[in-house]
Every structure is written in structure tokens, then in C-alpha cells.
Design a protein around this motif. Structure first.
Motif, PDB file in Angstrom:
ATOM      1  N   ARG A 106       0.999  -0.940  -0.235  1.00 38.61           N
ATOM      2  CA  ARG A 106       0.267   0.218   0.411  1.00 38.61           C
ATOM      3  C   ARG A 106       0.481   0.776  -0.054  1.00 38.61           C
ATOM      4  N   SER A 116      -0.414   4.068  -2.455  1.00 36.49           N
ATOM      5  CA  SER A 116      -1.468   4.848  -1.767  1.00 36.49           C
ATOM      6  C   SER A 116      -1.231   6.926  -2.690  1.00 36.49           C
ATOM      7  N   GLY A 136      -4.308  -1.239  -0.669  1.00 37.75           N
ATOM      8  CA  GLY A 136      -4.260  -0.112  -0.095  1.00 37.75           C
ATOM      9  C   GLY A 136      -4.892   0.658  -1.118  1.00 37.75           C
ATOM     10  N   GLU A 181      -7.642   3.060  -1.788  1.00 41.59           N
ATOM     11  CA  GLU A 181      -9.157   4.396  -0.790  1.00 41.59           C
ATOM     12  C   GLU A 181     -10.039   4.595  -1.475  1.00 41.59           C
ATOM     13  N   GLN A 212      -7.205  -4.540  -3.141  1.00 41.88           N
ATOM     14  CA  GLN A 212      -7.639  -4.290  -2.630  1.00 41.88           C
ATOM     15  C   GLN A 212      -7.970  -3.520  -0.966  1.00 41.88           C
ATOM     16  N   GLY A 213      -8.705  -2.799  -0.406  1.00 35.01           N
ATOM     17  CA  GLY A 213      -8.529  -1.852   0.074  1.00 35.01           C
ATOM     18  C   GLY A 213      -9.859  -1.238   0.482  1.00 35.01           C
ATOM     19  N   TYR A 214      -9.976  -0.062   0.942  1.00 37.67           N
ATOM     20  CA  TYR A 214     -11.345   0.570   2.479  1.00 37.67           C
ATOM     21  C   TYR A 214     -11.810   0.291   1.022  1.00 37.67           C
ATOM     22  N   SER A 257     -13.737  -2.134   1.219  1.00 42.38           N
ATOM     23  CA  SER A 257     -14.258  -2.408   2.077  1.00 42.38           C
ATOM     24  C   SER A 257     -13.565  -2.416   3.349  1.00 42.38           C
ATOM     25  N   ARG A 258     -14.598  -1.446   3.935  1.00 37.51           N
ATOM     26  CA  ARG A 258     -14.001  -2.532   5.648  1.00 37.51           C
ATOM     27  C   ARG A 258     -13.801  -4.038   5.784  1.00 37.51           C
ATOM     28  N   PRO A 259     -12.890  -3.940   7.188  1.00 35.76           N
ATOM     29  CA  PRO A 259     -13.026  -5.150   7.431  1.00 35.76           C
ATOM     30  C   PRO A 259     -14.218  -5.138   8.191  1.00 35.76           C
ATOM     31  N   VAL A 260     -15.097  -6.153   7.732  1.00 33.96           N
ATOM     32  CA  VAL A 260     -16.488  -6.543   8.057  1.00 33.96           C
ATOM     33  C   VAL A 260     -16.476  -7.899   8.777  1.00 33.96           C
TER      34      VAL A 260
END
Length: 193
Positions: free
Chosen positions: A113, A117, A147, A149, A166-168, A171-174
Motif C-alpha cells: 500500500r 497510496s 490499500g 482507498e 484490495q482496500g477500503y 470494503s472495510r473489515p467486516v
């Protein structure tokens, strides 16, 4: 070690409930990579969950590889032969990443990331992401941008040639119970983008 076995088993059980086209990625710790029973642990987790080996991806950091032995590399080869994919996580943050790509034929390179970023605004970061994606393409392996975003970062890593992200933004962690709904929503969202 017991925590690593539990995470692997629990994750496989959860993923066994998902749609057949959804894969599971599990991080391996350096301790697990040195465990002589790693292959047995993976086989047991797959058997108890009913998850096919080709739906499991094991992520290994360069730090874990540095402290590993030929036994560890041999176990990774055994896992690949079973159909489990092996990914190098946090690529580019260590000292010998490219050497490890020669030493072990990874299925995926995960771009750290720290390079992703701001890659939509910073030419140096963007150039590094393009270089790693190009290296992955040349080696015939998938590249995942970690990462992601923002929409602009997503567009930037796609242009760079990354095959996954992958990254926010996604989805954020759930909690595990919400994953099915998230996956259904993302299939619809990604099909429209």
C-alpha cells in the motif's frame, strides 16, 4: 502455532459457505512457515471445510521467507502442487523480493500500500506500481494493489496493469456473517464500473 491453525481452519470453514467463484486469502506467519506440519494443517482445513484447494491462497511476506528454510520452500511447492495459490505479500518493502521471485514461482505479487497510496497523484509511486505490474505480467503472475482507498487510485492501478485490488474503497473489515452480502453488492458495483 495453535492460533495460526485455528485461523486457517476457521477461514476455510467460512469460505466454504461462499459462492464457488470467491477465493479466500490467508496470511501465513513466519512461525507457520517453519512448521513441519504446515501441509497437513492446510490439508486438514480444506478437508473439514470442503473448500477446494484452488480457492485458497496463502500470503507470505518477504520477512517470513528470509527466515525460512529449504524445508519451507519445499512445503510451498507441495501446496502449489495441490492447487493452493501462493502470494508474496507486501512486495517491494524488503531487500530481496526479486530474488525470491526467481527462487519460488509465486502465483501472485501483492504491491504494498505504501506504493499504491497516492499513486494517482505521485508519478514516482505510479511508476513503481507500473513496474511491478509489468514484472508480474512478464512472469505470468497476478498483481494485487493493496490499500486502494479512492476511485482515482483504483483507476490508476488499473491503468498500471494490476489484475486485482484490495482496500477500503472496496470494503472495510467486516464480521464474517456480513461477507456474503458485501460480495453480492460488489459483484453488482464492479460490473457497472
Amino acid at each position: 502455532m495453535p492460533l495460526g491453525h485455528w485461523v486457517l481452519r476457521s477461514s476455510c470453514l467460512e469460505a466454504g459457505r461462499w459462492s464457488d467463484d470467491i477465493r479466500l486469502a490467508v496470511n501465513l506467519s513466519p512461525v507457520q512457515l517453519r512448521d513441519r506440519n504446515l501441509v497437513k494443517s492446510v490439508v486438514a482445513a480444506l478437508e473439514v471445510s470442503g473448500l477446494p484447494a484452488n480457492r485458497l491462497e496463502l500470503e507470505i511476506t518477504e520477512t517470513a521467507l528470509i527466515s525460512s528454510t529449504e524445508l519451507s520452500i519445499g512445503m510451498l511447492h507441495q501446496l502449489r502442487e495441490m492447487g493452493v495459490e501462493i502470494a508474496m505479500d507486501d512486495f517491494g518493502t524488503g531487500y530481496s523480493s526479486i530474488n525470491y521471485l526467481r527462487r519460488f514461482p509465486f502465483d501472485k505479487i501483492k504491491i504494498d500500500r505504501s506504493f499504491v497510496s497516492g499513486s494517482d497523484r505521485d508519478e514516482e509511486s505510479s511508476a513503481i506500481v507500473r513496474m511491478i505490474a509489468s514484472l508480474g505480467m512478464t512472469l505470468g503472475v497476478k498483481t494485487t494493489a493493496e490499500g486502494v482507498e479512492t476511485e482515482d487510485e483504483m483507476k490508476s492501478v488499473r491503468r498500471a496493469g494490476c489484475t486485482e485490488m484490495q482496500g477500503y474503497l472496496l470494503s472495510r473489515p467486516v464480521p464474517a456473517g456480513e461477507i456474503g452480502q458485501i460480495l453480492g453488492n460488489h459483484s453488482t458495483i464492479m460490473a457497472t464500473r
